[in-house]
Design a protein around this motif. Structure first.
Motif, PDB file in Angstrom:
ATOM      1  N   GLU A  90      -6.919  35.922  55.692  1.00  0.00           N
ATOM      2  CA  GLU A  90      -6.613  36.893  56.732  1.00  0.00           C
ATOM      3  C   GLU A  90      -7.640  36.823  57.862  1.00  0.00           C
ATOM      4  O   GLU A  90      -8.761  36.337  57.681  1.00  0.00           O
ATOM      5  CB  GLU A  90      -6.590  38.305  56.144  1.00  0.00           C
ATOM      6  N   GLU A  91      -7.235  37.317  59.011  1.00  0.00           N
ATOM      7  CA  GLU A  91      -8.174  37.417  60.129  1.00  0.00           C
ATOM      8  C   GLU A  91      -9.257  38.442  59.798  1.00  0.00           C
ATOM      9  O   GLU A  91      -9.004  39.426  59.104  1.00  0.00           O
ATOM     10  CB  GLU A  91      -7.435  37.828  61.406  1.00  0.00           C
ATOM     11  N   SER A  92     -10.454  38.185  60.285  1.00  0.00           N
ATOM     12  CA  SER A  92     -11.573  39.117  60.071  1.00  0.00           C
ATOM     13  C   SER A  92     -12.250  39.393  61.401  1.00  0.00           C
ATOM     14  O   SER A  92     -11.997  38.714  62.402  1.00  0.00           O
ATOM     15  CB  SER A  92     -12.562  38.539  59.058  1.00  0.00           C
ATOM     16  N   ARG A  93     -13.098  40.383  61.405  1.00  0.00           N
ATOM     17  CA  ARG A  93     -13.820  40.781  62.618  1.00  0.00           C
ATOM     18  C   ARG A  93     -15.318  40.665  62.358  1.00  0.00           C
ATOM     19  O   ARG A  93     -15.814  41.122  61.339  1.00  0.00           O
ATOM     20  CB  ARG A  93     -13.441  42.209  63.027  1.00  0.00           C
ATOM     21  N   TRP A  94     -15.983  40.057  63.344  1.00  0.00           N
ATOM     22  CA  TRP A  94     -17.426  39.839  63.222  1.00  0.00           C
ATOM     23  C   TRP A  94     -18.076  40.192  64.553  1.00  0.00           C
ATOM     24  O   TRP A  94     -17.600  39.786  65.612  1.00  0.00           O
ATOM     25  CB  TRP A  94     -17.726  38.379  62.878  1.00  0.00           C
ATOM     26  N   ALA A  95     -19.155  40.966  64.484  1.00  0.00           N
ATOM     27  CA  ALA A  95     -19.827  41.428  65.698  1.00  0.00           C
ATOM     28  C   ALA A  95     -20.544  40.276  66.397  1.00  0.00           C
ATOM     29  O   ALA A  95     -21.185  39.441  65.746  1.00  0.00           O
ATOM     30  CB  ALA A  95     -20.817  42.540  65.364  1.00  0.00           C
ATOM     31  N   LEU A  96     -20.426  40.253  67.707  1.00  0.00           N
ATOM     32  CA  LEU A  96     -21.147  39.295  68.560  1.00  0.00           C
ATOM     33  C   LEU A  96     -22.077  40.077  69.457  1.00  0.00           C
ATOM     34  O   LEU A  96     -21.649  41.003  70.167  1.00  0.00           O
ATOM     35  CB  LEU A  96     -20.159  38.476  69.399  1.00  0.00           C
ATOM     36  N   ASP A  97     -23.354  39.744  69.438  1.00  0.00           N
ATOM     37  CA  ASP A  97     -24.318  40.419  70.306  1.00  0.00           C
ATOM     38  C   ASP A  97     -24.013  40.054  71.757  1.00  0.00           C
ATOM     39  O   ASP A  97     -23.750  38.892  72.083  1.00  0.00           O
ATOM     40  CB  ASP A  97     -25.738  39.985  69.944  1.00  0.00           C
ATOM     41  N   GLN A  98     -24.042  41.054  72.654  1.00  0.00           N
ATOM     42  CA  GLN A  98     -23.692  40.804  74.056  1.00  0.00           C
ATOM     43  C   GLN A  98     -24.741  39.966  74.776  1.00  0.00           C
ATOM     44  O   GLN A  98     -24.471  39.473  75.879  1.00  0.00           O
ATOM     45  CB  GLN A  98     -23.475  42.132  74.792  1.00  0.00           C
ATOM     46  N   ALA A  99     -25.919  39.782  74.146  1.00  0.00           N
ATOM     47  CA  ALA A  99     -26.943  38.908  74.722  1.00  0.00           C
ATOM     48  C   ALA A  99     -26.989  37.572  73.981  1.00  0.00           C
ATOM     49  O   ALA A  99     -27.981  36.843  74.083  1.00  0.00           O
ATOM     50  CB  ALA A  99     -28.305  39.589  74.668  1.00  0.00           C
ATOM     51  N   ALA A 100     -25.926  37.240  73.285  1.00  0.00           N
ATOM     52  CA  ALA A 100     -25.912  36.018  72.485  1.00  0.00           C
ATOM     53  C   ALA A 100     -25.945  34.774  73.358  1.00  0.00           C
ATOM     54  O   ALA A 100     -25.549  34.786  74.530  1.00  0.00           O
ATOM     55  CB  ALA A 100     -24.669  35.994  71.595  1.00  0.00           C
ATOM     56  N   TYR A 101     -26.433  33.673  72.748  1.00  0.00           N
ATOM     57  CA  TYR A 101     -26.444  32.363  73.419  1.00  0.00           C
ATOM     58  C   TYR A 101     -25.075  31.723  73.174  1.00  0.00           C
ATOM     59  O   TYR A 101     -24.704  31.439  72.032  1.00  0.00           O
ATOM     60  CB  TYR A 101     -27.558  31.504  72.828  1.00  0.00           C
ATOM     61  N   VAL A 102     -24.299  31.491  74.247  1.00  0.00           N
ATOM     62  CA  VAL A 102     -22.929  30.985  74.140  1.00  0.00           C
ATOM     63  C   VAL A 102     -22.808  29.713  74.970  1.00  0.00           C
ATOM     64  O   VAL A 102     -23.217  29.670  76.138  1.00  0.00           O
ATOM     65  CB  VAL A 102     -21.902  32.030  74.624  1.00  0.00           C
ATOM     66  N   THR A 103     -22.253  28.663  74.358  1.00  0.00           N
ATOM     67  CA  THR A 103     -21.941  27.436  75.109  1.00  0.00           C
ATOM     68  C   THR A 103     -20.488  27.056  74.826  1.00  0.00           C
ATOM     69  O   THR A 103     -19.979  27.264  73.717  1.00  0.00           O
ATOM     70  CB  THR A 103     -22.855  26.266  74.695  1.00  0.00           C
ATOM     71  N   VAL A 104     -19.824  26.501  75.851  1.00  0.00           N
ATOM     72  CA  VAL A 104     -18.406  26.142  75.735  1.00  0.00           C
ATOM     73  C   VAL A 104     -18.155  24.797  76.393  1.00  0.00           C
ATOM     74  O   VAL A 104     -18.989  24.279  77.160  1.00  0.00           O
ATOM     75  CB  VAL A 104     -17.510  27.219  76.396  1.00  0.00           C
ATOM     76  N   THR A 105     -17.006  24.223  76.065  1.00  0.00           N
ATOM     77  CA  THR A 105     -16.560  22.974  76.691  1.00  0.00           C
ATOM     78  C   THR A 105     -15.155  23.197  77.234  1.00  0.00           C
ATOM     79  O   THR A 105     -14.701  24.338  77.371  1.00  0.00           O
ATOM     80  CB  THR A 105     -16.564  21.828  75.661  1.00  0.00           C
ATOM     81  N   THR A 106     -14.457  22.130  77.523  1.00  0.00           N
ATOM     82  CA  THR A 106     -13.062  22.247  77.939  1.00  0.00           C
ATOM     83  C   THR A 106     -12.240  22.882  76.821  1.00  0.00           C
ATOM     84  O   THR A 106     -12.545  22.639  75.642  1.00  0.00           O
ATOM     85  CB  THR A 106     -12.508  20.851  78.295  1.00  0.00           C
TER      86      THR A 106
END
Length: 228
Positions: free
Chosen positions: A163-179
């Motif tokens: 099943e889908e779950s929910r996990w907290a993400l800190d709003q100051a987290a280090y985030v990197t993305v690609t295409t």
């Protein structure tokens, strides 16, 4: 006549004087030449039980001690039964699309079992914003494993399970993305709000991310896995 009367008296006195003189000489000789009385010292009596006898110390031997070789014990046959592991649905030869992944990593060709789930990667579907005072948002995600890519495809799919779950993400987290979030096949850093905006515009995309949690249990590092 008087002389004749005195003669016996004189003779008697002379005899007495001579006797006294002779007696004195004998006593003096005994005192001077006599043997001194002997004194015998008696040894103290000892009890019937003799005391402990001190044994002489043994002299060290000049020869070095001889070591007796020991024979190692031969282990007996083990009585432990081999454990039978449940066969996994993973196959060898699949490939993940991450830049740092080994092309010979295992893959699954059926819905993954709990043993197949990759603990460090998730598929992201939606983001739910929380009260600003918490400093966090909720990621709606699903765990899974990499499937086996087909020969005519560019990469392997990420197969979600459970099943889908929910996990907290800190709003100051280090985030990197690609295409497709940015126009780059290399990870680029963005803010958490930029990620929220893109996911809101593209719900249920199922993009795969690696994550790391902090001491508070929330996700503090989120890096997208590039897929062609």
């Amino acid at each position: 006549m008087n002389v004749d009367r005195l003669r016996p008296t004189v003779l008697t006195l002379a005899a007495i004087t001579l006797a006294v003189a002779l007696t004195g000489c004998q006593e003096g000789g005994s005192a001077a030449g006599g043997a001194a009385p002997s004194v015998t010292a008696e040894a103290p009596e000892t009890s019937g039980d003799p005391g402990p006898t001190a044994e002489p110390a043994e002299e060290p031997s000049a020869e070095p001690p001889t070591e007796t070789p020991t024979t190692p014990a031969t282990p007996g046959p083990s009585t432990k039964k081999p454990t039978t592991k449940k066969p996994s649905t993973k196959k060898s030869g699949g490939s993940k699309s991450g830049a740092s992944e080994d092309s010979s990593a295992d893959c699954v060709d059926a819905p993954p079992s709990p043993d197949d789930v990759d603990p460090d990667e998730i598929a992201l579907y939606r983001i739910e914003e929380l009260d600003g005072s918490t400093g966090k948002v909720n990621l709606v995600l699903q765990h899974g494993a990499w499937g086996c890519g087909m020969e005519d495809t560019d990469g392997a799919p990420f197969v979600g399970t459970g099943e889908e779950s929910r996990w907290a993400l800190d709003q100051a987290a280090y985030v990197t993305v690609t295409t497709p979030i940015v126009e780059s096949t290399e990870n680029q850093r963005i803010g958490v709000q930029e990620l929220i905006d893109w996911v809101d515009a593209h719900p249920d995309s199922g993009l795969v991310f690696r994550y790391e949690t902090g001491d508070d249990g929330a996700i503090h590092r989120l890096e997208q896995v590039f897929t062609p």
